[in-house]
Design an enzyme around this catalytic site. Structure first.
Site, PDB file in Angstrom:
ATOM      1  N   ALA A 103      36.351  42.451  86.828  1.00  0.00           N
ATOM      2  CA  ALA A 103      34.987  42.931  87.138  1.00  0.00           C
ATOM      3  C   ALA A 103      34.463  43.833  86.025  1.00  0.00           C
ATOM      4  O   ALA A 103      33.971  44.926  86.244  1.00  0.00           O
ATOM      5  CB  ALA A 103      34.976  43.661  88.491  1.00  0.00           C
ATOM      6  N   PRO A 118      40.278  42.729  81.585  1.00  0.00           N
ATOM      7  CA  PRO A 118      40.048  43.590  82.737  1.00  0.00           C
ATOM      8  C   PRO A 118      39.151  42.900  83.780  1.00  0.00           C
ATOM      9  O   PRO A 118      38.336  42.049  83.427  1.00  0.00           O
ATOM     10  CB  PRO A 118      39.369  44.822  82.140  1.00  0.00           C
ATOM     11  CG  PRO A 118      38.848  44.392  80.813  1.00  0.00           C
ATOM     12  CD  PRO A 118      39.741  43.290  80.338  1.00  0.00           C
ATOM     13  N   ASP A 137      29.028  31.273  84.229  1.00  0.00           N
ATOM     14  CA  ASP A 137      29.648  31.493  82.913  1.00  0.00           C
ATOM     15  C   ASP A 137      30.744  30.474  82.603  1.00  0.00           C
ATOM     16  O   ASP A 137      31.235  30.422  81.475  1.00  0.00           O
ATOM     17  CB  ASP A 137      30.305  32.889  82.856  1.00  0.00           C
ATOM     18  CG  ASP A 137      29.281  33.986  82.639  1.00  0.00           C
ATOM     19  OD1 ASP A 137      28.162  33.679  82.194  1.00  0.00           O
ATOM     20  OD2 ASP A 137      29.613  35.155  82.922  1.00  0.00           O
ATOM     21  N   LEU A 179      33.279  40.640  81.316  1.00  0.00           N
ATOM     22  CA  LEU A 179      33.907  39.875  80.234  1.00  0.00           C
ATOM     23  C   LEU A 179      34.275  38.454  80.670  1.00  0.00           C
ATOM     24  O   LEU A 179      34.954  37.741  79.934  1.00  0.00           O
ATOM     25  CB  LEU A 179      35.159  40.606  79.732  1.00  0.00           C
ATOM     26  CG  LEU A 179      34.924  41.998  79.123  1.00  0.00           C
ATOM     27  CD1 LEU A 179      36.255  42.679  78.812  1.00  0.00           C
ATOM     28  CD2 LEU A 179      34.080  41.923  77.860  1.00  0.00           C
ATOM     29  N   ALA A 180      33.844  38.066  81.869  1.00  0.00           N
ATOM     30  CA  ALA A 180      34.055  36.696  82.383  1.00  0.00           C
ATOM     31  C   ALA A 180      35.527  36.309  82.519  1.00  0.00           C
ATOM     32  O   ALA A 180      35.902  35.157  82.269  1.00  0.00           O
ATOM     33  CB  ALA A 180      33.316  35.677  81.507  1.00  0.00           C
ATOM     34  N   GLY A 181      36.352  37.264  82.935  1.00  0.00           N
ATOM     35  CA  GLY A 181      37.783  36.995  83.085  1.00  0.00           C
ATOM     36  C   GLY A 181      38.077  35.883  84.075  1.00  0.00           C
ATOM     37  O   GLY A 181      38.842  34.955  83.775  1.00  0.00           O
ATOM     38  N   GLY A 182      37.489  35.947  85.253  1.00  0.00           N
ATOM     39  CA  GLY A 182      37.714  34.919  86.275  1.00  0.00           C
ATOM     40  C   GLY A 182      37.185  33.571  85.802  1.00  0.00           C
ATOM     41  O   GLY A 182      37.809  32.524  86.028  1.00  0.00           O
ATOM     42  N   LYS A 193      34.635  36.693  77.069  1.00  0.00           N
ATOM     43  CA  LYS A 193      33.395  36.604  76.278  1.00  0.00           C
ATOM     44  C   LYS A 193      32.679  37.947  76.302  1.00  0.00           C
ATOM     45  O   LYS A 193      32.884  38.773  77.196  1.00  0.00           O
ATOM     46  CB  LYS A 193      32.460  35.497  76.812  1.00  0.00           C
ATOM     47  CG  LYS A 193      31.964  35.685  78.262  1.00  0.00           C
ATOM     48  CD  LYS A 193      30.732  36.560  78.396  1.00  0.00           C
ATOM     49  CE  LYS A 193      30.348  36.784  79.851  1.00  0.00           C
ATOM     50  NZ  LYS A 193      29.755  38.050  80.171  1.00  0.00           N
ATOM     51  N   ALA A 202      36.949  32.530  82.723  1.00  0.00           N
ATOM     52  CA  ALA A 202      37.845  32.004  81.687  1.00  0.00           C
ATOM     53  C   ALA A 202      39.055  31.331  82.336  1.00  0.00           C
ATOM     54  O   ALA A 202      39.479  30.241  81.914  1.00  0.00           O
ATOM     55  CB  ALA A 202      38.287  33.131  80.756  1.00  0.00           C
TER      56      ALA A 202
HETATM   57  P1  ATP Z   1      31.281  37.875  84.678  1.00  0.00           P
HETATM   58  O1  ATP Z   1      31.274  38.530  83.314  1.00  0.00           O
HETATM   59  O2  ATP Z   1      31.442  36.355  84.618  1.00  0.00           O
HETATM   60  O3  ATP Z   1      30.190  38.310  85.581  1.00  0.00           O
HETATM   61  P2  ATP Z   1      33.367  39.705  85.378  1.00  0.00           P
HETATM   62  O4  ATP Z   1      34.209  39.768  84.133  1.00  0.00           O
HETATM   63  O5  ATP Z   1      32.395  40.808  85.572  1.00  0.00           O
HETATM   64  O6  ATP Z   1      32.642  38.315  85.407  1.00  0.00           O
HETATM   65  P3  ATP Z   1      35.704  38.945  86.862  1.00  0.00           P
HETATM   66  O7  ATP Z   1      36.787  39.661  86.133  1.00  0.00           O
HETATM   67  O8  ATP Z   1      35.589  37.488  86.638  1.00  0.00           O
HETATM   68  O9  ATP Z   1      34.294  39.650  86.624  1.00  0.00           O
HETATM   69  O10 ATP Z   1      35.966  39.274  88.394  1.00  0.00           O
HETATM   70  C1  ATP Z   1      34.947  39.357  89.354  1.00  0.00           C
HETATM   71  C2  ATP Z   1      35.583  39.248  90.740  1.00  0.00           C
HETATM   72  O11 ATP Z   1      36.060  37.927  90.914  1.00  0.00           O
HETATM   73  C3  ATP Z   1      36.762  40.178  90.931  1.00  0.00           C
HETATM   74  O12 ATP Z   1      36.396  41.233  91.769  1.00  0.00           O
HETATM   75  C4  ATP Z   1      37.867  39.323  91.538  1.00  0.00           C
HETATM   76  O13 ATP Z   1      38.230  39.735  92.838  1.00  0.00           O
HETATM   77  C5  ATP Z   1      37.295  37.914  91.626  1.00  0.00           C
HETATM   78  N1  ATP Z   1      38.145  36.900  90.971  1.00  0.00           N
HETATM   79  C6  ATP Z   1      38.330  35.643  91.397  1.00  0.00           C
HETATM   80  N2  ATP Z   1      39.138  34.961  90.575  1.00  0.00           N
HETATM   81  C7  ATP Z   1      39.501  35.802  89.585  1.00  0.00           C
HETATM   82  C8  ATP Z   1      40.333  35.668  88.435  1.00  0.00           C
HETATM   83  N3  ATP Z   1      40.987  34.528  88.165  1.00  0.00           N
HETATM   84  N4  ATP Z   1      40.443  36.727  87.621  1.00  0.00           N
HETATM   85  C9  ATP Z   1      39.765  37.871  87.895  1.00  0.00           C
HETATM   86  N5  ATP Z   1      38.989  38.061  88.976  1.00  0.00           N
HETATM   87  C10 ATP Z   1      38.837  37.033  89.826  1.00  0.00           C
END
Ligand code: ATP
Length: 313
Positions: free
Chosen positions: A96, A94, A136, A99-102, A11, A104
């Site tokens: 952290a 990518p 998220d 983009l809310a990868g974890g 997202k 998703a």
């Molecule tokens: P948001 O936008 O929701 O704040 P983000 O995109 O900034 O999240 P993520 O990619 O979700 O951040 O990763 C944040 C941390 O969560 C990472 O440092 C990672 O170690 C941990 N993590 C736990 N599960 C996952 C996953 N399935 N994919 C990616 N990171 C994960």
């Protein structure tokens, strides 16, 4: 069903206003969240018991620290089932990056296991559980375009606006923790810096622009209160925002807690050309051409319901 594959979409935040602090330690926010086509693939294989997770990204934990693992664990507990699963995560989003990868991935596990384990939970029930794992995740369950309030878990779906082209930029070696970004915002606000989100809300303008499908008006009313505090620490974020505007973005903004910056583009061709020139100019930055997507999680039709046994020739 023995196995399924889910497309777990990232997202961006078209709007992120911080309204105040809450007694539970979270911030009260008003956000407009938008699913985008950039996605991880999450494959789930039913097992008689246990949770086993494999991920192709070296920085992502494969144990109970992984949000996707925790989603499976929560379903086991809440639905009182001993059924198990093997989770394969193929990261494209990518880490952290804002983009809310974890989130998703966790949403994909909730949606997928609901099917695989035959739990019969409604979308509302899945979102309720999702809110216990992260702010998220309820959005990611359904995705599309939504207004999120509270700490991000109170959702109001907005009309979908599919296919708007985007160019994303993320410095390769920079990850930002969400907790750090909110702390930086609070420090700015405590010091009464003008960057600390004190300006008037432009939420009505963003909502009106979305309603009218007016891309220029949307580009003009983008807002993220976390941007200035992050930018103060990481100048590259501001540089990339500016660079996106220079190559034709109608508007650009940092997504979530950053450091990813997105540009709203007039066409996919323009986005692809801009991407090429920026790749040459910023070799230390990753770029993606993508677009708005109408849903968060997509169940892929499974071409191989059970992998056939290999026959030695
Ligand atoms: P948001 O936008 O929701 O704040 P983000 O995109 O900034 O999240 P993520 O990619 O979700 O951040 O990763 C944040 C941390 O969560 C990472 O440092 C990672 O170690 C941990 N993590 C736990 N599960 C996952 C996953 N399935 N994919 C990616 N990171 C994960």
């Amino acid at each position: 069903m023995q196995a399924c594959t889910l497309v777990a979409r990232a997202k961006i935040n078209l709007y992120l206003e911080i309204l105040g602090s809450r007694p539970d330690g979270y911030s009260e926010v008003a956000m407009i969240l938008q699913s985008i086509a950039l996605a991880d693939r999450v494959r789930l294989q039913r097992r008689p018991h246990g949770i086993h997770l494999i991920c192709n990204h070296p920085e992502v934990p494969a144990d109970a620290r992984n949000l996707a693992y925790r989603a499976a664990e929560l379903l086991q507990k809440e639905c009182q089932t001993n059924l198990g699963v093997e989770i394969h995560i193929e990261k494209q989003i990518p880490v952290a990056a804002g983009l809310a990868g974890g989130s998703a991935d966790a949403a994909a596990v909730l949606v997928g296991l609901n099917q695989l384990w035959g739990l019969g939970l409604t979308v509302r029930e899945l979102q309720h559980l999702a809110a216990r794992l992260g702010s998220d995740i309820p959005f990611c369950v359904q995705g599309g375009t939504q207004l999120a309030t509270g700490r991000g878990e109170v959702l109001q779906p907005l009309a979908d606006w599919e296919g708007i082209p985007l160019l994303l930029a993320k410095p390769k070696r920079l990850g930002i923790s969400t907790a750090w970004a909110y702390q930086a915002f609070r420090a700015h606000r405590a010091a009464s810096l003008p960057s600390a989100g004190s300006s008037l809300s432009t939420l009505p303008q963003v909502l009106a622009a979305l309603e009218r499908r007016d891309l220029l008006a949307l580009a003009r009313s983008l807002r993220n209160d976390l941007e200035q505090p992050v930018l103060a620490e990481y100048a590259i974020v501001g540089k990339l925002r500016q660079a996106l505007l220079e190559v034709g973005a109608l508007g650009s903004l940092m997504s979530g807690s950053g450091p990813t910056v997105f540009g709203l583009m007039a066409s996919l061709e323009g986005a692809a050309q801009a991407c090429e020139s920026l790749r040459r100019r910023f070799p230390e930055v990753d770029f993606w051409v993508t677009q708005f997507a109408p849903t968060g999680i997509l169940l892929e039709p499974d071409p191989h319901p059970l992998d056939p046994p290999r026959i030695a020739s």
